[in-house]
Design an enzyme around this catalytic site. Structure first.
Site, PDB file in Angstrom:
ATOM      1  N   HIS A 144      -0.306 -42.717 -36.040  1.00 56.52           N
ATOM      2  CA  HIS A 144       0.105 -41.327 -36.227  1.00 56.52           C
ATOM      3  C   HIS A 144       0.814 -41.204 -37.564  1.00 56.52           C
ATOM      4  CE1 HIS A 144       1.401 -37.298 -35.098  1.00 56.52           C
ATOM      5  NE2 HIS A 144       2.517 -37.591 -35.712  1.00 56.52           N
ATOM      6  N   ASP A 149       6.694 -30.091 -24.827  1.00 56.02           N
ATOM      7  CA  ASP A 149       6.812 -30.171 -26.284  1.00 56.02           C
ATOM      8  C   ASP A 149       6.095 -29.006 -26.946  1.00 56.02           C
ATOM      9  OD1 ASP A 149       7.252 -31.392 -28.953  1.00 56.02           O
ATOM     10  OD2 ASP A 149       5.069 -31.483 -28.891  1.00 56.02           O
ATOM     11  N   ARG A 177      11.010 -24.033 -31.737  1.00 59.76           N
ATOM     12  CA  ARG A 177      11.752 -24.625 -32.862  1.00 59.76           C
ATOM     13  C   ARG A 177      11.235 -24.099 -34.194  1.00 59.76           C
ATOM     14  NH1 ARG A 177      10.273 -30.340 -32.146  1.00 59.76           N
ATOM     15  NH2 ARG A 177      11.328 -30.628 -34.128  1.00 59.76           N
ATOM     16  N   SER A 235       9.348 -35.186 -30.001  1.00 55.89           N
ATOM     17  CA  SER A 235       8.137 -34.374 -30.024  1.00 55.89           C
ATOM     18  C   SER A 235       6.913 -35.238 -30.339  1.00 55.89           C
ATOM     19  CB  SER A 235       8.317 -33.274 -31.073  1.00 55.89           C
ATOM     20  OG  SER A 235       7.110 -32.652 -31.373  1.00 55.89           O
ATOM     21  N   LYS A 243       3.868 -36.921 -27.342  1.00 55.19           N
ATOM     22  CA  LYS A 243       2.407 -36.730 -27.397  1.00 55.19           C
ATOM     23  C   LYS A 243       1.694 -38.068 -27.512  1.00 55.19           C
ATOM     24  CE  LYS A 243       3.303 -33.643 -30.472  1.00 55.19           C
ATOM     25  NZ  LYS A 243       3.618 -32.526 -31.318  1.00 55.19           N
TER      26      LYS A 243
END
Ligand code: URA
Length: 433
Positions: free
Chosen positions: A82, A161, A168, A183, A187
């Site tokens: 990621h 989230d 947010r 967050s 995921k």
């Protein structure tokens, strides 16, 4: 329990209990806690932060708010990567085939992009015919057969989230370390991989502008991953200028394919090998990082990595002739050179402005409804440390619009040219294990 008391406790800087955090996550997901209380709560977290323990509890509660993808049908140790996001970041398209070429399964679920350039899925769709929507069974079948599949996020991953991130985004609370860490990791943890390599960007084009903040975020995410049973490593890499030379959708697929064909674009190739090496070591394919790096580098040279890329494109119904002949990728109608107006050296390139210039061309979305134009984009001709003379192109815009005045302006704004030479920023700042 009352949400009011939980807000006040955090506002006053106290550590919350597991029950209090779970009360918030469950209540907010179900719609029992209103947005105004959730806004006050996230603002309290923004100012008071969270302990490592609180962040781990928040993350787990967000994972548990939805579906956890069961990838047990995939043979072998599954690794995922990621990136916290950057301009010109096409590392996934290189790393996926590289890791697959070492026989390690990569099961990647990705999203689309909002703002700047497209997301992973948008970029892949620059290849005509390529399908990213598939059933879970097909996804697992493809990973088992070809060691690599990329699909759109399905199901109900971490809905807490999803709701909280949207809130947010409009309440000035995105930039909180525990909230970002929770967050992203919720995921990743819900999408089922055994190990995760995080590419945490640092610099002017990243969420975290300083190395210190980027390192703190990386440590937080690595701790969450390891504490919740996933082997996690973070690479902190530079985002003080776009990565590689191409920005856009077809542009980035082209550059990734060229690297897989053996082209030596220094920063992009090195970062891809670095991330892929950590992924394969975590998966147990190699004893050491050095051995992994050496073998994967060979797989770039001997065509194995490119073959894995080609096979993946074919398996997802993409037109593989486009990969064999990259000039067949979607292309823009016009090529516009943005020329240097002074002599000197490039000392800074604001990555975000380059991203915005690409978005103006149509490479990204300004609103969720916008359609991506896969053929438009930007080729950088000069990077930090390069010398320039008046009249030389700084970048080439690939545009469907003949003058693209707003993009030209934005690119000019992005470049700083000075009389004194600077060194190119170092690419990999730190590895957090
Ligand atoms: N990306 C995410 O998914 N969440 C954040 O909070 C920030 C970046």
């Amino acid at each position: 329990m009352r949400m009011y008391d939980v807000i006040v406790k955090k506002r006053d800087g106290h550590e919350l209990t597991k029950e209090e955090i779970e009360f918030f996550v469950e209540g907010y997901t179900k719609g029992e806690i209103p947005d105004y209380q959730a806004s006050a709560f996230t603002m309290a977290i923004y100012f008071q932060s969270m302990t490592e323990k609180e962040t781990a509890i928040l993350t787990q509660a967000m994972v548990d708010s939805g579906e956890i993808i069961d990838l047990s049908g995939i043979e072998g140790h599954i690794v995922d990567k990621h990136s916290t996001g950057g301009v010109g970041d096409k590392v996934t398209f290189i790393v996926g085939p590289l890791v697959a070429s070492a026989g390690i399964p990569v099961a990647k679920m990705s999203g689309r992009g909002l703002g700047h350039t497209g997301g992973t899925l948008d970029k892949l769709e620059a290849v005509p015919g390529l399908e990213i929507e598939m059933s879970k069974e097909d996804f697992i079948y493809n990973v088992n057969k070809h060691k690599l599949a990329v699909a759109g996020q399905t199901g109900n991953l971490a809905p807490a989230d999803k709701k909280l991130y949207a809130l947010r985004d409009v309440t000035g609370t995105v930039n909180s370390m525990p909230l970002i860490a929770g967050s992203i990791m919720s995921k990743k943890l819900a999408s089922g991989a055994d190990s995760i390599v995080l590419d945490v960007k640092t610099g002017s084009g990243a969420f975290m502008k300083t190395l210190e903040d980027s390192e703190a975020l990386a440590r937080e995410m690595v701790n969450i991953g390891n504490n919740l049973g996933r082997k996690t490593v973070a690479v902190i890499s530079d985002m003080n200028q776009p990565l590689g030379f191409e920005v856009g959708n077809a542009n980035e697929i082209k550059e990734a394919a060229e690297i897989l064909q053996g082209k030596k674009v220094e920063d992009l190739r090195k970062l891809s090998l670095e991330i892929a090496s950590h992924m394969t070591v975590l998966a147990g394919a190699f004893e050491s990082y050095e051995e992994a790096y050496h073998t994967l580098e060979q797989n770039l040279e001997n065509g194995k990595a490119f073959k894995a890329f080609r096979t993946f494109i074919e398996a997802q119904h993409g037109d593989v002739s486009v990969i064999d002949d990259l000039s067949k990728l979607p292309a823009a109608k016009h090529v516009i050179e943005v020329l240097a107006e002074e002599n000197g050296y490039v000392t800074a390139i604001d990555a975000e402005s380059i991203g915005v210039a690409a978005m103006y061309l149509g490479a990204g979305r300004a609103t969720k409804e916008d359609r991506i134009n896969h053929g438009v984009g930007i080729t950088l001709n000069k990077k930090i440390g390069d010398s320039v003379t008046v009249g030389e192109p700084l970048v080439i815009l690939h545009s469907d619009n003949k003058d693209a005045a707003d993009s030209v302006e934005k690119v000019k704004e992005a470049y700083t040219i000075s009389s004194e030479k600077v060194e190119a920023p170092s690419l990999i700042h730190k590895i957090i294990k």
